[in-house]
Write a protein that holds these residues in place. Structure first.
Motif, PDB file in Angstrom:
ATOM      1  N   SER A   1      13.144  28.121  15.387  1.00  0.00           N
ATOM      2  CA  SER A   1      14.455  27.521  15.638  1.00  0.00           C
ATOM      3  C   SER A   1      14.797  27.508  17.119  1.00  0.00           C
ATOM      4  N   ASP A   2      14.031  28.283  17.907  1.00  0.00           N
ATOM      5  CA  ASP A   2      14.279  28.293  19.351  1.00  0.00           C
ATOM      6  C   ASP A   2      13.814  27.007  20.030  1.00  0.00           C
ATOM      7  N   LEU A   3      12.999  26.183  19.339  1.00  0.00           N
ATOM      8  CA  LEU A   3      12.456  24.973  19.947  1.00  0.00           C
ATOM      9  C   LEU A   3      13.319  23.738  19.697  1.00  0.00           C
ATOM     10  N   VAL A   4      14.349  23.863  18.856  1.00  0.00           N
ATOM     11  CA  VAL A   4      15.210  22.712  18.559  1.00  0.00           C
ATOM     12  C   VAL A   4      16.669  23.110  18.714  1.00  0.00           C
ATOM     13  N   GLU A   5      17.509  22.120  18.890  1.00  0.00           N
ATOM     14  CA  GLU A   5      18.948  22.355  19.009  1.00  0.00           C
ATOM     15  C   GLU A   5      19.692  21.984  17.728  1.00  0.00           C
ATOM     16  N   HIS A   6      18.969  21.396  16.793  1.00  0.00           N
ATOM     17  CA  HIS A   6      19.596  20.987  15.541  1.00  0.00           C
ATOM     18  C   HIS A   6      19.079  21.863  14.392  1.00  0.00           C
ATOM     19  N   SER A   7      19.773  21.781  13.257  1.00  0.00           N
ATOM     20  CA  SER A   7      19.366  22.534  12.066  1.00  0.00           C
ATOM     21  C   SER A   7      18.611  21.626  11.112  1.00  0.00           C
ATOM     22  N   SER A   8      17.738  22.250  10.345  1.00  0.00           N
ATOM     23  CA  SER A   8      16.971  21.494   9.349  1.00  0.00           C
ATOM     24  C   SER A   8      17.612  21.558   7.964  1.00  0.00           C
ATOM     25  N   MET A   9      18.812  22.137   7.867  1.00  0.00           N
ATOM     26  CA  MET A   9      19.404  22.391   6.561  1.00  0.00           C
ATOM     27  C   MET A   9      19.706  21.104   5.797  1.00  0.00           C
ATOM     28  N   GLU A  10      20.058  20.035   6.512  1.00  0.00           N
ATOM     29  CA  GLU A  10      20.341  18.774   5.816  1.00  0.00           C
ATOM     30  C   GLU A  10      19.098  18.253   5.102  1.00  0.00           C
ATOM     31  N   THR A  11      17.934  18.487   5.686  1.00  0.00           N
ATOM     32  CA  THR A  11      16.688  18.054   5.061  1.00  0.00           C
ATOM     33  C   THR A  11      16.297  18.981   3.919  1.00  0.00           C
ATOM     34  N   ILE A  12      16.635  20.252   4.045  1.00  0.00           N
ATOM     35  CA  ILE A  12      16.215  21.263   3.064  1.00  0.00           C
ATOM     36  C   ILE A  12      17.118  21.291   1.837  1.00  0.00           C
ATOM     37  N   LEU A  13      18.398  21.001   1.998  1.00  0.00           N
ATOM     38  CA  LEU A  13      19.346  21.125   0.888  1.00  0.00           C
ATOM     39  C   LEU A  13      18.939  20.333  -0.347  1.00  0.00           C
ATOM     40  N   PRO A  14      18.482  19.073  -0.233  1.00  0.00           N
ATOM     41  CA  PRO A  14      18.049  18.366  -1.445  1.00  0.00           C
ATOM     42  C   PRO A  14      16.920  19.077  -2.188  1.00  0.00           C
ATOM     43  N   ILE A  15      16.019  19.703  -1.428  1.00  0.00           N
ATOM     44  CA  ILE A  15      14.926  20.451  -2.056  1.00  0.00           C
ATOM     45  C   ILE A  15      15.479  21.673  -2.781  1.00  0.00           C
ATOM     46  N   MET A  16      16.422  22.362  -2.164  1.00  0.00           N
ATOM     47  CA  MET A  16      17.002  23.552  -2.787  1.00  0.00           C
ATOM     48  C   MET A  16      17.753  23.193  -4.073  1.00  0.00           C
ATOM     49  N   ASN A  17      18.429  22.069  -4.059  1.00  0.00           N
ATOM     50  CA  ASN A  17      19.168  21.647  -5.249  1.00  0.00           C
ATOM     51  C   ASN A  17      18.248  21.219  -6.383  1.00  0.00           C
ATOM     52  N   GLN A  18      17.031  20.804  -6.025  1.00  0.00           N
ATOM     53  CA  GLN A  18      16.088  20.331  -7.037  1.00  0.00           C
ATOM     54  C   GLN A  18      15.435  21.474  -7.790  1.00  0.00           C
ATOM     55  N   TYR A  19      15.235  22.598  -7.116  1.00  0.00           N
ATOM     56  CA  TYR A  19      14.507  23.720  -7.720  1.00  0.00           C
ATOM     57  C   TYR A  19      15.398  24.964  -7.728  1.00  0.00           C
ATOM     58  N   SER A  20      15.746  25.425  -8.917  1.00  0.00           N
ATOM     59  CA  SER A  20      16.637  26.587  -9.046  1.00  0.00           C
ATOM     60  C   SER A  20      15.973  27.885  -8.631  1.00  0.00           C
ATOM     61  N   GLU A  21      14.629  27.903  -8.549  1.00  0.00           N
ATOM     62  CA  GLU A  21      13.927  29.118  -8.141  1.00  0.00           C
ATOM     63  C   GLU A  21      14.177  29.454  -6.675  1.00  0.00           C
ATOM     64  N   ILE A  22      14.595  28.477  -5.877  1.00  0.00           N
ATOM     65  CA  ILE A  22      14.845  28.712  -4.450  1.00  0.00           C
ATOM     66  C   ILE A  22      16.184  29.436  -4.317  1.00  0.00           C
ATOM     67  N   GLU A  23      16.131  30.673  -3.840  1.00  0.00           N
ATOM     68  CA  GLU A  23      17.323  31.490  -3.725  1.00  0.00           C
ATOM     69  C   GLU A  23      18.162  31.090  -2.519  1.00  0.00           C
ATOM     70  N   THR A  24      17.504  30.917  -1.363  1.00  0.00           N
ATOM     71  CA  THR A  24      18.245  30.602  -0.138  1.00  0.00           C
ATOM     72  C   THR A  24      17.284  30.075   0.912  1.00  0.00           C
ATOM     73  N   CYS A  25      17.840  29.644   2.019  1.00  0.00           N
ATOM     74  CA  CYS A  25      17.041  29.192   3.157  1.00  0.00           C
ATOM     75  C   CYS A  25      17.540  29.893   4.412  1.00  0.00           C
ATOM     76  N   VAL A  26      16.616  30.400   5.211  1.00  0.00           N
ATOM     77  CA  VAL A  26      16.957  31.127   6.436  1.00  0.00           C
ATOM     78  C   VAL A  26      16.214  30.486   7.598  1.00  0.00           C
ATOM     79  N   GLU A  27      16.950  30.134   8.646  1.00  0.00           N
ATOM     80  CA  GLU A  27      16.321  29.646   9.864  1.00  0.00           C
ATOM     81  C   GLU A  27      16.215  30.802  10.847  1.00  0.00           C
ATOM     82  N   CYS A  28      15.048  30.946  11.473  1.00  0.00           N
ATOM     83  CA  CYS A  28      14.808  32.095  12.338  1.00  0.00           C
ATOM     84  C   CYS A  28      13.876  31.713  13.481  1.00  0.00           C
ATOM     85  N   SER A  29      13.646  32.690  14.349  1.00  0.00           N
ATOM     86  CA  SER A  29      12.716  32.502  15.474  1.00  0.00           C
ATOM     87  C   SER A  29      11.979  33.796  15.712  1.00  0.00           C
TER      88      SER A  29
END
Length: 631
Positions: free
Chosen positions: A116-144
């Motif tokens: 996440s240190d290499l970008v100024e934007h978040s990827s959550m908008e791209t990830i949210l549809p995937i998270m909503n599709q699969y209930s096994e996904i507990e959460t998403c964490v952005e880190c560096s």
């Protein structure tokens, strides 16, 4: 209890997965990163959830898909790592996140966006549809890994996904808690509703809070909680108390806000496992019962059961109607008492189980099947309401019967009497008479006389006998050829009743045969019941008359009994009060007149009689002194 959380980070190449592991361990970004990190174990004392965590790395370059599947089968949680600055790595996520689902492992998944240190934007908008599709996904964490951003949080969420998974609790598509979770929380609500008025008042909420979180809620905090419910639903608060709907709404809100550990803390405190089933450890706590010892409910257990009865006896008639009984057992996964229970305990004129019958059935269950009793108390929440370690605290294990024989005294309150007799001798009527029933009563009661195996618990007049169990064996002569014998369970009892029909010339022979085969040389006290005494007595086809037989074997003379009159007589005062001790057939004295006047069991009557004498003695001493002081 989770003892080890095994975390499996997986990803495609060059997304920084191994760097995350090495940074977590060394707390600095590594200069050189191998293709795969060695397996590491993080001690429990350095993790937020106080659980040891085993981290296993995976390398697509070094390992095959088969090895990946083997690791997935052992993992408690899978961290799928992608690079937030590489859209292709996000697209390749689809290779990994369905794996656990397809294989049937249903492993919780954590999406990890590294670099996440290499970008100024978040990827959550791209990830949210995937998270909503699969209930096994507990959460998403952005880190560096390079900047050490959210590294510890990543593995905290991994542990949290194992210890407090969202999947069993909540359906994101429906945006509501799942039926199994609602069912468990409903039971918890009913157990916590101590007065059974359908709401949790402030005292009940505070007790619930202390039980689950070891701290009470301040008055303002209680009002804040209820205000939150009021703002979101109209029927969540009633009479300033939290309703079941409000209780379920609060837990839904906790889960939606990511605080599902709160709901899990409540569920586990009330005995539930990760599958929302009550654990075997909770329902069946260890209880050591030595040979020749029996089990009884202690005083605190009876007080608890009394409170359960009282809060469900809505009409205060000291009996549980079918609806009240159904409501009482609503916290059970099944109905534990069938219609047959009504024929074995005291009932009201409507045929409903009375307070005495209710306690008698519990006493009987404890005596016959203590494990089932522990299970039932677990459903009712005994250990929680009474603040005990487990339901085992409700049980008293009596001392060895041989010690009672040596000391010629006992502290037991429950005794077993086996009733033997030929078919049609009147055993059922004899047993039912202890419940105040006879053949004159409504014809509905006649069905109860056809049972082949009856258990009965009731109160007796002897001062040292408070509860008594009667066990009846029907048609015994049909399964009693010369080559067969009674089982040890049939012979294991404190007293034996031999019932014969005075109008049947062949009836007594069966009783004599049973006595001579099994009880003539034993120390078990016996008594003979001459049933159907309202009929004409005939001579028995036996070498001795029943009276001569009893005299020869030093048994009390036969006691006449009939259940064919309105005033049915039960020979309770002839039951051996000392049971298997030296003088088993001599009843102990008790103030019978006081029993009749006060309608009390002998033990209570004797205690009351002693109390009155003590009061007279005190008055005799105290009043002269008081008179002297006044002068």
């Amino acid at each position: 209890t989770l003892r080890l959380s095994q975390t499996l980070p997986v990803s495609t190449a060059k997304v920084g997965k191994t760097s995350l592991i090495m940074t977590l361990v060394s707390e600095e970004f590594p200069d050189e990163v191998p293709l795969r990190a060695e397996e590491i174990t993080i001690p429990a004392d350095v993790t937020p959830e106080r659980v040891p965590t085993h981290i296993v790395d995976y390398s697509e370059a070094e390992q095959s898909d088969e090895q990946l599947f083997q690791e997935i089968s052992k993992a408690n949680v899978i961290c799928i790592v992608y690079s937030v600055n590489n859209k292709k790595s996000i697209d390749k996520l689809r290779k990994f996140y369905p794996v656990g689902y397809v294989l049937g492992y249903r492993v919780p998944l954590i999406l990890v966006g590294n670099k996440s240190d290499l970008v100024e934007h978040s990827s959550m908008e791209t990830i949210l549809p995937i998270m909503n599709q699969y209930s096994e996904i507990e959460t998403c964490v952005e880190c560096s890994a390079k900047n050490l951003k959210n590294i510890s949080e990543l593995f905290y969420y991994a542990q949290k996904a194992v210890l407090h998974p969202t999947g069993p609790l909540y359906c994101p598509e429906e945006k509501e808690i799942k039926p199994a979770c609602a069912k468990a929380l409903t039971r918890i609500f009913k157990v916590s509703d101590l007065d059974n008025d359908g709401i949790l008042n402030d005292n009940e909420l505070n007790f619930f809070q202390r039980t689950c979180f070891n701290t009470p809620l301040a008055p303002q905090a209680l009002e804040d909680v209820k205000n939150v419910v009021r703002k979101n639903m109209t029927d969540g608060v009633r009479d300033n108390g939290l309703t079941l709907k409000g209780f379920l709404f609060l837990h839904t809100l906790f889960i939606q806000r990511g605080r599902h550990e709160t709901t899990w803390t409540v569920l586990r405190r009330f005995g539930y496992d990760d599958d929302l089933e009550l654990t075997q450890e909770y329902l069946f706590p260890p209880l050591k019962i030595p040979p020749d010892c029996t089990t009884e409910l202690n005083h605190n257990a009876y007080l608890f059961l009394q409170s359960v009865f009282d809060k469900h006896d809505k009409d205060r008639d000291c009996a549980l109607s079918p609806d009240e009984l159904k409501d009482l057992f609503r916290v059970f996964p099944y109905m534990p008492w069938g219609p047959d229970v009504n024929s074995t305990v005291c009932t009201s004129d409507q045929g409903w189980i009375t307070y005495q019958g209710y306690l008698s059935q519990w006493t009987l269950t404890t005596y016959l099947d203590v494990q089932r009793c522990l299970e039932y108390l677990g459903y009712l929440g005994y250990s929680i309401i009474c603040e005990q370690e487990s339901q085992a605290a409700a049980i008293t294990v009596t001392r060895d019967k041989k010690i009672d024989l040596q000391k010629k005294q006992t502290q037991r309150n429950v005794f077993c009497c086996n009733v033997f007799g030929a078919s049609g001798s009147g055993k059922s009527g004899f047993l039912q008479a202890f419940l105040g029933r006879n053949l004159v009563v409504s014809h509905l009661h006649l069905l109860w006389f056809t049972f082949t195996f009856i258990h009965l618990a009731g109160d007796f007049l002897q001062s040292d006998i408070h509860q008594f169990e009667l066990k009846e064996f029907h048609q015994l002569h049909e399964v009693f050829p010369d080559s067969e014998f009674l089982s040890d369970a049939d012979l294991c009892c404190d007293v034996v009743c031999l019932v014969y029909d005075i109008s049947n010339p062949s009836s007594f022979e069966f009783c004599a045969d049973i006595f001579k085969r099994y009880f003539m040389d034993s120390k078990t006290p016996c008594m003979v019941i001459a049933a159907k005494s309202d009929l004409h007595e005939v001579k028995q086809h036996y070498s001795q008359s029943p009276l001569e037989f009893c005299k020869r074997h030093k048994i009390p003379p036969p006691q006449s009994f009939t259940c064919n009159t309105a005033d049915c007589w039960v020979p309770t005062h002839h039951f051996p009060s000392d049971l298997s001790f030296d003088a088993p057939h001599i009843p102990s004295p008790s103030p019978a007149w006081l029993c009749r006047i006060l309608n009390l069991p002998g033990s209570l009557a004797q205690d009351f009689f002693t109390f009155c004498l003590l009061c007279l003695l005190i008055c005799y001493i105290f009043f002269p002194i008081l008179h002297w002081c006044m002068l």
